[in-house]
Design a protein around this motif. Sequence first.
Motif, short mmCIF file in Angstrom:
data_model
loop_
_atom_site.label_atom_id
_atom_site.label_comp_id
_atom_site.label_asym_id
_atom_site.label_seq_id
_atom_site.Cartn_x
_atom_site.Cartn_y
_atom_site.Cartn_z
N TYR A 1 -25.31 -1.14 -29.07
CA TYR A 1 -23.94 -1.11 -29.96
C TYR A 1 -22.79 0.03 -29.15
CZ TYR A 1 -27.51 -1.48 -33.75
OH TYR A 1 -28.37 -2.04 -34.43
N THR A 2 -21.55 -0.42 -29.50
CA THR A 2 -20.39 0.25 -29.01
C THR A 2 -19.39 0.52 -30.19
OG1 THR A 2 -18.54 0.49 -27.52
CG2 THR A 2 -19.05 -1.77 -28.48
N ASN A 3 -18.82 1.74 -30.12
CA ASN A 3 -18.21 2.25 -31.40
C ASN A 3 -16.62 2.17 -30.88
OD1 ASN A 3 -17.95 4.35 -29.73
ND2 ASN A 3 -18.78 5.85 -31.20
N THR A 4 -16.45 1.31 -30.09
CA THR A 4 -15.02 0.84 -29.67
C THR A 4 -14.78 -0.56 -29.65
OG1 THR A 4 -15.23 0.87 -27.29
CG2 THR A 4 -14.90 3.00 -28.29
N THR A 5 -13.57 -1.00 -29.48
CA THR A 5 -13.57 -2.42 -29.73
C THR A 5 -13.49 -2.89 -28.10
OG1 THR A 5 -11.07 -2.27 -29.65
CG2 THR A 5 -12.36 -2.62 -31.81
N ASN A 6 -13.95 -2.21 -27.10
CA ASN A 6 -14.13 -2.51 -25.76
C ASN A 6 -15.70 -2.59 -25.48
OD1 ASN A 6 -11.44 -1.90 -25.61
ND2 ASN A 6 -11.77 0.08 -24.78
N ALA A 7 -16.09 -3.42 -24.62
CA ALA A 7 -17.55 -3.57 -24.12
C ALA A 7 -17.47 -3.88 -22.43
CB ALA A 7 -18.05 -4.86 -24.81
N THR A 8 -18.42 -3.06 -21.85
CA THR A 8 -18.19 -3.38 -20.54
C THR A 8 -19.67 -4.15 -20.27
OG1 THR A 8 -17.19 -1.44 -19.99
CG2 THR A 8 -18.79 -2.15 -18.30
N PHE A 9 -19.55 -4.97 -19.28
CA PHE A 9 -20.64 -5.74 -18.94
C PHE A 9 -20.92 -5.71 -17.29
CE2 PHE A 9 -18.77 -7.84 -22.50
CZ PHE A 9 -19.76 -7.81 -23.54
N ASN A 10 -22.20 -5.67 -17.05
CA ASN A 10 -22.40 -5.54 -15.58
C ASN A 10 -23.52 -6.51 -15.26
OD1 ASN A 10 -21.55 -2.69 -14.88
ND2 ASN A 10 -22.68 -2.45 -16.79
N THR B 1 -27.89 -14.83 -21.10
CA THR B 1 -27.04 -14.38 -22.09
C THR B 1 -27.52 -12.98 -22.77
OG1 THR B 1 -26.43 -16.54 -22.81
CG2 THR B 1 -26.06 -14.82 -24.35
N VAL B 2 -26.59 -11.94 -22.88
CA VAL B 2 -26.79 -10.54 -23.49
C VAL B 2 -25.94 -10.44 -24.60
CG1 VAL B 2 -27.70 -9.58 -21.16
CG2 VAL B 2 -25.15 -9.26 -21.90
N SER B 3 -26.09 -9.34 -25.51
CA SER B 3 -25.18 -9.20 -26.50
C SER B 3 -25.18 -7.84 -26.93
CB SER B 3 -26.00 -9.80 -27.94
OG SER B 3 -27.27 -9.33 -28.25
N THR B 4 -24.05 -7.49 -27.58
CA THR B 4 -23.70 -6.11 -27.66
C THR B 4 -23.13 -6.13 -29.25
OG1 THR B 4 -22.66 -3.99 -27.13
CG2 THR B 4 -21.54 -5.94 -26.68
N ILE B 5 -23.16 -5.06 -30.15
CA ILE B 5 -22.70 -5.08 -31.31
C ILE B 5 -21.72 -3.84 -31.52
CG2 ILE B 5 -22.76 -4.45 -33.97
CD1 ILE B 5 -26.28 -5.31 -33.41
N VAL B 6 -20.31 -4.47 -31.70
CA VAL B 6 -19.17 -3.59 -31.81
C VAL B 6 -19.24 -2.88 -33.32
CG1 VAL B 6 -16.61 -3.53 -31.83
CG2 VAL B 6 -17.99 -4.72 -30.02
N ASP B 7 -19.41 -1.86 -33.42
CA ASP B 7 -19.57 -1.38 -34.78
C ASP B 7 -18.55 -0.03 -34.91
OD1 ASP B 7 -20.24 -0.27 -37.34
OD2 ASP B 7 -22.42 0.11 -36.51
N THR B 8 -17.60 -0.13 -35.26
CA THR B 8 -16.60 1.02 -35.47
C THR B 8 -16.32 1.59 -37.02
OG1 THR B 8 -14.78 -0.59 -35.97
CG2 THR B 8 -15.12 0.15 -33.75
N THR B 9 -17.65 1.23 -37.89
CA THR B 9 -17.51 1.68 -39.38
C THR B 9 -18.41 2.79 -39.29
OG1 THR B 9 -16.26 -0.49 -40.16
CG2 THR B 9 -17.24 1.16 -41.54
N ALA B 10 -18.17 3.79 -39.81
CA ALA B 10 -19.37 5.00 -39.97
C ALA B 10 -20.10 4.56 -41.40
CB ALA B 10 -18.57 6.33 -39.98
#
Length: 188
Positions: free
Chosen positions: A55-64, A133-142
């Motif tokens: 999960y990330t709580n910003t609209t940015n995602a870092t991939f390595n 393939t990997v995934s992440t969830i952008v969740d900015t809503t409390a």
Amino acid sequence: QNSIWDRTYTINDGRFYFHVKAKDKAGNWGAATHYTLLVDTSAPSTPQIVEPAKYTNTTNATFNWTRSMDAESGVDNYTLQVDNNSDFSSPEFSAWVNNVTNYTVTGLTADATYYARVHSRNLAGVNSSWSNTVSTIVDTTAPRITFSKPKPSGVVITQQPVIVLHTDEKATCTYRESTDPYRNFTFT
């Protein structure tokens, strides 16, 4: 008048050195010209993308990802694709990101799941296969909390009240009484 000479060679991958001299009609030989040719028809190794934070709580995602290898000509660049469809049918981001092993994609849409993959390109212009393939969830809503016990008035007739609450998503809840430090709820 200049003349153009061409010759087709069938050769394997590797480094080849050509030394060419020209002779004119009068018998004069020019100095040798030297040319090195590197043939690389094989793809670089496939990079492996590392699982990002779930999960990330910003609209940015870092991939390595791991560095790709190419013994013949070396790795030149990486393409990163990020999409909210697991089949990458309409990538939100798809670009060459230079010869690096991480990249931060900005401006993603909030409250969505994003999938990412990467491939490399060698100096000859041959691409590797796509990575895993990997995934992440952008969740900015409390999460929102709804109390179901005690009743909305908050008036009870016991000194050991039971507090029941619900959240609209999986969450960790903490509480405090007055100015005491926050403590975790006990779930039953």
